[in-house]
Design a protein around this motif. Structure first.
Motif, PDB file in Angstrom:
ATOM      1  N   THR A  32      57.859  97.468  -3.202  1.00 57.99           N
ATOM      2  CA  THR A  32      57.565  97.271  -1.785  1.00 57.99           C
ATOM      3  C   THR A  32      56.070  97.403  -1.549  1.00 57.99           C
ATOM      4  OG1 THR A  32      57.860  99.608  -1.219  1.00 57.99           O
ATOM      5  CG2 THR A  32      59.808  98.180  -1.086  1.00 57.99           C
ATOM      6  N   GLU A  33      55.640  96.868  -0.425  1.00 56.06           N
ATOM      7  CA  GLU A  33      54.240  96.927  -0.017  1.00 56.06           C
ATOM      8  C   GLU A  33      54.216  97.276   1.475  1.00 56.06           C
ATOM      9  OE1 GLU A  33      51.153  93.867  -1.353  1.00 56.06           O
ATOM     10  OE2 GLU A  33      51.631  93.218   0.689  1.00 56.06           O
ATOM     11  N   THR A  34      53.489  98.326   1.844  1.00 56.88           N
ATOM     12  CA  THR A  34      53.428  98.766   3.236  1.00 56.88           C
ATOM     13  C   THR A  34      52.038  98.493   3.801  1.00 56.88           C
ATOM     14  OG1 THR A  34      55.074 100.492   2.851  1.00 56.88           O
ATOM     15  CG2 THR A  34      53.704 100.710   4.816  1.00 56.88           C
ATOM     16  N   THR A  35      51.995  97.843   4.957  1.00 53.52           N
ATOM     17  CA  THR A  35      50.739  97.499   5.619  1.00 53.52           C
ATOM     18  C   THR A  35      50.764  98.070   7.033  1.00 53.52           C
ATOM     19  OG1 THR A  35      50.707  95.419   4.390  1.00 53.52           O
ATOM     20  CG2 THR A  35      49.177  95.626   6.240  1.00 53.52           C
ATOM     21  N   ALA A  36      49.727  98.803   7.390  1.00 52.68           N
ATOM     22  CA  ALA A  36      49.622  99.393   8.731  1.00 52.68           C
ATOM     23  C   ALA A  36      48.675  98.555   9.587  1.00 52.68           C
ATOM     24  CB  ALA A  36      49.120 100.829   8.640  1.00 52.68           C
ATOM     25  N   ASP A  37      48.923  98.532  10.896  1.00 53.82           N
ATOM     26  CA  ASP A  37      48.066  97.805  11.830  1.00 53.82           C
ATOM     27  C   ASP A  37      48.185  98.463  13.201  1.00 53.82           C
ATOM     28  OD1 ASP A  37      46.837  95.755  13.539  1.00 53.82           O
ATOM     29  OD2 ASP A  37      47.086  94.404  11.839  1.00 53.82           O
ATOM     30  N   ILE A  70      59.380  95.550  10.327  1.00 52.43           N
ATOM     31  CA  ILE A  70      58.270  96.037  11.148  1.00 52.43           C
ATOM     32  C   ILE A  70      58.764  97.122  12.081  1.00 52.43           C
ATOM     33  CG2 ILE A  70      56.590  95.385  12.925  1.00 52.43           C
ATOM     34  CD1 ILE A  70      56.383  92.662  11.587  1.00 52.43           C
ATOM     35  N   ARG A  71      57.993  98.211  12.146  1.00 53.52           N
ATOM     36  CA  ARG A  71      58.340  99.369  12.967  1.00 53.52           C
ATOM     37  C   ARG A  71      57.162  99.748  13.860  1.00 53.52           C
ATOM     38  NH1 ARG A  71      62.757 102.209  10.926  1.00 53.52           N
ATOM     39  NH2 ARG A  71      62.034 104.145  11.855  1.00 53.52           N
ATOM     40  N   GLN A  72      57.483 100.209  15.059  1.00 51.29           N
ATOM     41  CA  GLN A  72      56.518 100.826  15.968  1.00 51.29           C
ATOM     42  C   GLN A  72      57.142 102.087  16.529  1.00 51.29           C
ATOM     43  OE1 GLN A  72      55.689  97.362  18.617  1.00 51.29           O
ATOM     44  NE2 GLN A  72      53.550  97.545  17.956  1.00 51.29           N
ATOM     45  N   SER A  73      56.342 103.147  16.645  1.00 52.60           N
ATOM     46  CA  SER A  73      56.835 104.440  17.141  1.00 52.60           C
ATOM     47  C   SER A  73      58.069 104.892  16.359  1.00 52.60           C
ATOM     48  CB  SER A  73      57.143 104.359  18.646  1.00 52.60           C
ATOM     49  OG  SER A  73      56.005 103.964  19.378  1.00 52.60           O
ATOM     50  N   ASN A  74      58.046 104.634  15.042  1.00 54.74           N
ATOM     51  CA  ASN A  74      59.132 105.031  14.137  1.00 54.74           C
ATOM     52  C   ASN A  74      60.468 104.374  14.466  1.00 54.74           C
ATOM     53  OD1 ASN A  74      57.544 106.815  12.522  1.00 54.74           O
ATOM     54  ND2 ASN A  74      57.658 108.343  14.171  1.00 54.74           N
ATOM     55  N   MET A  75      60.420 103.247  15.161  1.00 55.52           N
ATOM     56  CA  MET A  75      61.635 102.517  15.513  1.00 55.52           C
ATOM     57  C   MET A  75      61.530 101.086  15.000  1.00 55.52           C
ATOM     58  SD  MET A  75      63.470 104.730  17.203  1.00 55.52           S
ATOM     59  CE  MET A  75      64.636 103.814  18.212  1.00 55.52           C
ATOM     60  N   PRO A 129      61.009  94.915  21.628  1.00 54.96           N
ATOM     61  CA  PRO A 129      59.785  94.135  21.849  1.00 54.96           C
ATOM     62  C   PRO A 129      58.647  94.604  20.938  1.00 54.96           C
ATOM     63  CG  PRO A 129      60.762  94.813  23.953  1.00 54.96           C
ATOM     64  CD  PRO A 129      61.500  95.557  22.876  1.00 54.96           C
ATOM     65  N   PHE A 130      57.864  93.647  20.483  1.00 58.76           N
ATOM     66  CA  PHE A 130      56.649  93.921  19.721  1.00 58.76           C
ATOM     67  C   PHE A 130      55.516  94.080  20.731  1.00 58.76           C
ATOM     68  CE2 PHE A 130      52.963  92.185  17.234  1.00 58.76           C
ATOM     69  CZ  PHE A 130      52.921  93.171  16.260  1.00 58.76           C
ATOM     70  N   ARG A 131      54.840  95.235  20.720  1.00 57.65           N
ATOM     71  CA  ARG A 131      53.894  95.566  21.789  1.00 57.65           C
ATOM     72  C   ARG A 131      52.471  95.697  21.270  1.00 57.65           C
ATOM     73  NH1 ARG A 131      56.683  96.497  26.339  1.00 57.65           N
ATOM     74  NH2 ARG A 131      58.888  97.130  26.162  1.00 57.65           N
ATOM     75  N   ALA A 132      51.535  95.212  22.078  1.00 56.66           N
ATOM     76  CA  ALA A 132      50.118  95.352  21.759  1.00 56.66           C
ATOM     77  C   ALA A 132      49.693  96.809  21.891  1.00 56.66           C
ATOM     78  CB  ALA A 132      49.282  94.480  22.692  1.00 56.66           C
ATOM     79  N   GLY A 133      48.714  97.190  21.093  1.00 54.43           N
ATOM     80  CA  GLY A 133      48.117  98.513  21.218  1.00 54.43           C
ATOM     81  C   GLY A 133      48.962  99.655  20.719  1.00 54.43           C
ATOM     82  N   VAL A 134      50.079  99.376  20.064  1.00 55.58           N
ATOM     83  CA  VAL A 134      50.964 100.414  19.538  1.00 55.58           C
ATOM     84  C   VAL A 134      50.940 100.310  18.010  1.00 55.58           C
ATOM     85  CG1 VAL A 134      53.307 101.335  19.470  1.00 55.58           C
ATOM     86  CG2 VAL A 134      52.433 100.295  21.581  1.00 55.58           C
ATOM     87  N   ALA A 135      50.545 101.394  17.352  1.00 54.00           N
ATOM     88  CA  ALA A 135      50.441 101.388  15.897  1.00 54.00           C
ATOM     89  C   ALA A 135      51.753 100.944  15.267  1.00 54.00           C
ATOM     90  CB  ALA A 135      50.056 102.777  15.394  1.00 54.00           C
ATOM     91  N   ALA A 136      51.642 100.136  14.206  1.00 50.83           N
ATOM     92  CA  ALA A 136      52.824  99.555  13.572  1.00 50.83           C
ATOM     93  C   ALA A 136      52.655  99.580  12.062  1.00 50.83           C
ATOM     94  CB  ALA A 136      53.031  98.121  14.059  1.00 50.83           C
ATOM     95  N   GLY A 152      50.664  98.457  25.250  1.00 53.13           N
ATOM     96  CA  GLY A 152      52.050  98.427  25.707  1.00 53.13           C
ATOM     97  C   GLY A 152      52.534  97.066  26.150  1.00 53.13           C
ATOM     98  N   THR A 153      51.644  96.060  26.236  1.00 51.66           N
ATOM     99  CA  THR A 153      52.063  94.727  26.652  1.00 51.66           C
ATOM    100  C   THR A 153      53.075  94.144  25.662  1.00 51.66           C
ATOM    101  OG1 THR A 153      49.968  94.249  27.782  1.00 51.66           O
ATOM    102  CG2 THR A 153      51.292  92.350  27.093  1.00 51.66           C
ATOM    103  N   GLU A 154      54.190  93.636  26.176  1.00 45.51           N
ATOM    104  CA  GLU A 154      55.181  92.979  25.321  1.00 45.51           C
ATOM    105  C   GLU A 154      54.649  91.611  24.913  1.00 45.51           C
ATOM    106  OE1 GLU A 154      59.770  91.247  25.553  1.00 45.51           O
ATOM    107  OE2 GLU A 154      59.134  92.861  26.922  1.00 45.51           O
TER     108      GLU A 154
END
Length: 259
Positions: free
Chosen positions: A5-10, A121-126, A86-93, A33-35
């Motif tokens: 596996t390969e993990t990439t953070a953004d 893909i995960r954001q906020s551990n979800m 939803p995939f949100r802007a400004g939220v670490a993923a 938080g923008t969707e």
């Protein structure tokens, strides 16, 4: 496969998200938080390597997650996505990627390899979305297959208007140096008549068309069937839950289904 596996953070920069909206012809500014619209994640999670790490085509050398298959021409063939949140802007993923299948075949144009990658893909551990990505590698040479023609009646049709600026901006936002999208001479060497429209850009246009029709998407799948060349008259089409990109003389460039 070997399960590597390969993990990439953004951090899903809102400024880049805003630039993507503008490139797609959508109004508004992305804030924290923008969707984001479907398939926006393709502009993030860059695999950035120095130019010395790129092949002649502009893609990073194979090895690591995708082994070197000895086939230099790369084409994005399709994919399947499940949207959990939803995939949100400004939220670490973070994106966790793994190679799931490699299949080698012989086609009319020579040797082929079909590769499937899975991205979670995960954001906020979800979980936010699950994507399976199909990529084809082939030998050099002209494409010999006759492109399919669409015969189904159209319920709804929208013009797909693209320019050199659109392709340049999308390449920049996705950090995609593939020369078929900006180097006309190289395109002719690969057997294309002009600059090639990005498969992910067509898929994004279809996904947004579907979202305008049915609301927030749960699932979306697409398959590229023939190249769309910049300058071709093109349409986004719909019949029921089926969507497609149609080129000149009803040439079918991409087909998709959405729920």
């Amino acid at each position: 496969m070997n399960g590597q596996t390969e993990t990439t953070a953004d951090r899903i920069d809102p400024a880049r998200a805003t630039a993507l909206l503008a490139t797609l012809g959508l109004e508004g500014r992305a804030e924290v938080g923008t969707e984001m619209p479907p398939l926006s994640h393709l502009a993030f999670f860059w695999h950035a390597v120095p130019e010395t790490g790129l092949g002649r085509d502009g893609h990073a050398h194979l090895g690591g997650l995708i082994p070197d298959l000895g086939l230099p021409i790369r084409m994005w063939a399709g994919g399947r996505l499940t949207f959990h949140r939803p995939f949100r802007a400004g939220v670490a993923a973070e994106r966790i990627s793994r190679l799931t299948t490699v299949q080698k075949k012989e086609g009319r144009s020579g040797k082929l390899a079909f590769v499937t990658l899975r991205h979670d893909i995960r954001q906020s551990n979800m979980p936010v979305l699950t994507e399976e990505q199909d990529i084809v590698y082939r030998e050099p040479g002209e494409l010999t297959r006759e492109p399919p023609v669409e015969t189904q009646d159209v319920e709804e049709r929208r013009a797909l208007k693209l320019s050199e600026i659109t392709l340049f901006r999308y390449s920049a936002l996705t950090f995609n140096a593939h020369r078929i999208h900006y180097d006309a001479e190289y395109c002719r060497e690969e057997g294309y008549s002009g600059l090639v429209v990005h498969g992910p850009l067509m898929a994004t246009a279809l996904a947004n068309f579907a979202a305008d029709t049915i609301g927030r998407l749960k699932r979306f799948s697409f398959r590229a069937t023939s190249p769309l060349i910049l300058g071709d008259v093109a349409w986004l089409c719909r019949s029921g839950g089926r969507y497609w990109v149609e080129g000149p003389r009803r040439r079918l460039c991409m087909t998709a289904e959405a729920q």
